[in-house]
Write an enzyme that holds these catalytic residues in place. Structure first.
Site, mmCIF file in Angstrom:
data_model
loop_
_atom_site.group_PDB
_atom_site.id
_atom_site.type_symbol
_atom_site.label_atom_id
_atom_site.label_comp_id
_atom_site.label_asym_id
_atom_site.label_seq_id
_atom_site.Cartn_x
_atom_site.Cartn_y
_atom_site.Cartn_z
ATOM 1 N N TYR A 1 0.819 -1.282 0.085
ATOM 2 C CA TYR A 1 -0.137 0.132 -0.044
ATOM 3 C C TYR A 1 0.849 1.287 0.005
ATOM 4 C CZ TYR A 1 -3.856 3.018 1.809
ATOM 5 O OH TYR A 1 -4.676 3.991 1.820
ATOM 6 N N LYS B 1 1.084 4.085 -2.914
ATOM 7 C CA LYS B 1 0.697 5.492 -2.498
ATOM 8 C C LYS B 1 1.892 6.442 -2.710
ATOM 9 C CE LYS B 1 -3.704 4.987 -1.410
ATOM 10 N NZ LYS B 1 -4.627 5.538 -2.383
HETATM 11 P P1 NAP Z 1 -13.472 2.653 1.125
HETATM 12 O O1 NAP Z 1 -14.651 3.005 1.675
HETATM 13 O O2 NAP Z 1 -13.048 1.028 1.124
HETATM 14 O O3 NAP Z 1 -13.701 2.957 -0.654
HETATM 15 C C1 NAP Z 1 -13.010 2.355 -1.355
HETATM 16 C C2 NAP Z 1 -13.733 2.590 -2.803
HETATM 17 O O4 NAP Z 1 -12.772 2.264 -3.983
HETATM 18 C C3 NAP Z 1 -14.967 1.959 -3.095
HETATM 19 O O5 NAP Z 1 -15.890 2.927 -3.569
HETATM 20 C C4 NAP Z 1 -14.459 0.618 -3.879
HETATM 21 O O6 NAP Z 1 -15.709 0.539 -4.594
HETATM 22 C C5 NAP Z 1 -13.757 1.424 -4.696
HETATM 23 N N1 NAP Z 1 -12.625 0.403 -5.237
HETATM 24 C C6 NAP Z 1 -11.928 -0.479 -4.605
HETATM 25 N N2 NAP Z 1 -11.336 -1.282 -5.628
HETATM 26 C C7 NAP Z 1 -11.736 -0.942 -6.749
HETATM 27 C C8 NAP Z 1 -11.525 -1.161 -8.152
HETATM 28 N N3 NAP Z 1 -10.645 -2.171 -8.234
HETATM 29 N N4 NAP Z 1 -12.148 -0.831 -9.106
HETATM 30 C C9 NAP Z 1 -12.924 0.288 -9.000
HETATM 31 N N5 NAP Z 1 -13.273 0.659 -7.595
HETATM 32 C C10 NAP Z 1 -12.575 0.167 -6.546
HETATM 33 O O7 NAP Z 1 -12.111 3.153 1.498
HETATM 34 P P2 NAP Z 1 -11.829 4.811 1.746
HETATM 35 O O8 NAP Z 1 -11.192 4.949 2.993
HETATM 36 O O9 NAP Z 1 -12.910 5.778 1.382
HETATM 37 O O10 NAP Z 1 -10.794 5.065 0.723
HETATM 38 C C11 NAP Z 1 -10.829 6.009 -0.470
HETATM 39 C C12 NAP Z 1 -9.294 6.435 -1.008
HETATM 40 O O11 NAP Z 1 -8.719 6.910 0.408
HETATM 41 C C13 NAP Z 1 -8.483 4.983 -0.950
HETATM 42 O O12 NAP Z 1 -7.423 5.264 -2.117
HETATM 43 C C14 NAP Z 1 -7.639 5.132 0.245
HETATM 44 O O13 NAP Z 1 -6.344 4.552 0.021
HETATM 45 C C15 NAP Z 1 -7.219 6.432 0.313
HETATM 46 N N6 NAP Z 1 -7.244 6.748 1.797
HETATM 47 C C16 NAP Z 1 -7.874 6.433 2.844
HETATM 48 C C17 NAP Z 1 -7.502 6.660 4.297
HETATM 49 C C18 NAP Z 1 -8.433 6.066 5.208
HETATM 50 O O14 NAP Z 1 -7.970 6.408 6.747
HETATM 51 N N7 NAP Z 1 -9.582 5.657 5.037
HETATM 52 C C19 NAP Z 1 -6.260 7.091 4.594
HETATM 53 C C20 NAP Z 1 -5.554 7.616 3.600
HETATM 54 C C21 NAP Z 1 -5.764 7.319 2.020
HETATM 55 P P3 NAP Z 1 -16.144 -0.942 -4.916
HETATM 56 O O15 NAP Z 1 -15.669 -1.936 -3.714
HETATM 57 O O16 NAP Z 1 -17.480 -1.029 -5.310
HETATM 58 O O17 NAP Z 1 -15.428 -1.173 -6.258
#
Ligand code: NAP
Length: 242
Positions: free
Chosen positions: A150, A154
């Site tokens: 990851y 990133k």
């Molecule tokens: P989340 O709630 O798990 O959402 C992830 C999203 O990505 C979902 O809409 C999922 O939809 C989609 N996704 C996953 N694999 C995919 C694929 N192969 N093709 C198309 N869509 C895909 O996670 P989140 O926390 O909102 O994360 C969103 C972004 O923020 C990510 O890039 C994550 O790394 C980043 N981020 C999150 C955090 C945190 O603390 N939450 C911190 C830093 C960065 P489907 O499953 O329907 O495909």
């Protein structure tokens, strides 16, 4: 702030992506969400209404990305904003990480950014305008045990964003990365309580972030208020110290 803008948001079916779609629509944009789960996208559509549209796609598939972005351009006439937000984790210590866990995370998190940016750039270059916002992570900047795959994806996004900004700045296109800290979404809900408690201790604001707090920054960066911001990483982490 985003009146008449057309935005593609990957990973718009959940968490941060869903919040970005909501905030962008509130700011006047039309949003096309991309994710794999049609059910989840449909419920976002029911929640956000007529200015939210969606395409079911796996961001790691290059040909599908070209098709999705072409369809958006044909249906909406332009592509002003691309938010590469789709992402996954498959955490384990490197000593135990198999090739599959490595490759999957790289293909979705970094490959997806390449696929959708490459596809959208064709139209942004023609328009001589556009904004690409890539969702990286503090883990990409500082690393995290158990997340080598990851973190690499990133960190890769940051190098990609800065290179892109240098290539297309003169064409009126900006590229920015956001590095969120610990945000409360389905991605983080299964982290063990003891680790969450530990993380909380290093956050000066004393709480985890909410998806809307990342989405607000995305809206700002996508708008003309950020017209001189490109090739940089905005950290949104409540002061989280590493
Ligand atoms: P989340 O709630 O798990 O959402 C992830 C999203 O990505 C979902 O809409 C999922 O939809 C989609 N996704 C996953 N694999 C995919 C694929 N192969 N093709 C198309 N869509 C895909 O996670 P989140 O926390 O909102 O994360 C969103 C972004 O923020 C990510 O890039 C994550 O790394 C980043 N981020 C999150 C955090 C945190 O603390 N939450 C911190 C830093 C960065 P489907 O499953 O329907 O495909």
């Amino acid at each position: 702030m985003l009146d008449n803008k057309v935005a593609i948001v990957t990973g718009a079916s959940s968490g941060i992506g869903r919040a970005i779609a909501k905030k962008m629509i509130e700011a006047g944009a039309t949003v096309i969400g991309v994710a794999r789960s049609e059910d989840k996208l449909q419920s976002v559509k029911e929640w956000l209404g007529e200015n939210f549209h969606y395409k079911v796609a796996d961001v790691s598939e290059y040909e599908r990305a070209l098709q999705v972005v072409r369809e958006v351009y044909e249906e909406f006439g332009r592509i002003d904003i691309l938010v590469n937000n789709a992402g996954i984790t498959q955490d384990t210590l490197l000593a135990r990480m198999d090739k599959e866990k490595w490759q999957k995370v790289i293909d979705v998190n970094l490959g997806g950014v390449f696929n959708y940016t490459k596809a959208a750039l064709t139209y942004m270059m023609k328009q001589r305008s556009g904004v690409v916002i890539n969702i990286s992570s503090v883990v990409g900047l500082y690393g995290n045990a158990g997340q080598a795959n990851y973190a690499a994806s990133k960190a890769g996004i940051i190098g990609f964003t800065k290179s892109l900004a240098k290539e297309v700045g003169k064409r009126g296109i900006r590229a920015v990365a956001i590095a969120p800290g610990f945000i409360e979404t389905p991605m983080t809900e299964n982290i063990p309580e003891n680790l969450k408690k530990l993380a909380l201790e290093s956050i000066p604001l004393g709480r985890f972030g909410q998806p809307d707090e990342v989405a607000n920054v995305v809206v700002f960066l996508a708008s003309d208020l950020a017209s001189y911001i490109t090739s940089t990483v905005i950290e949104v982490h409540g002061g989280l110290a590493f």
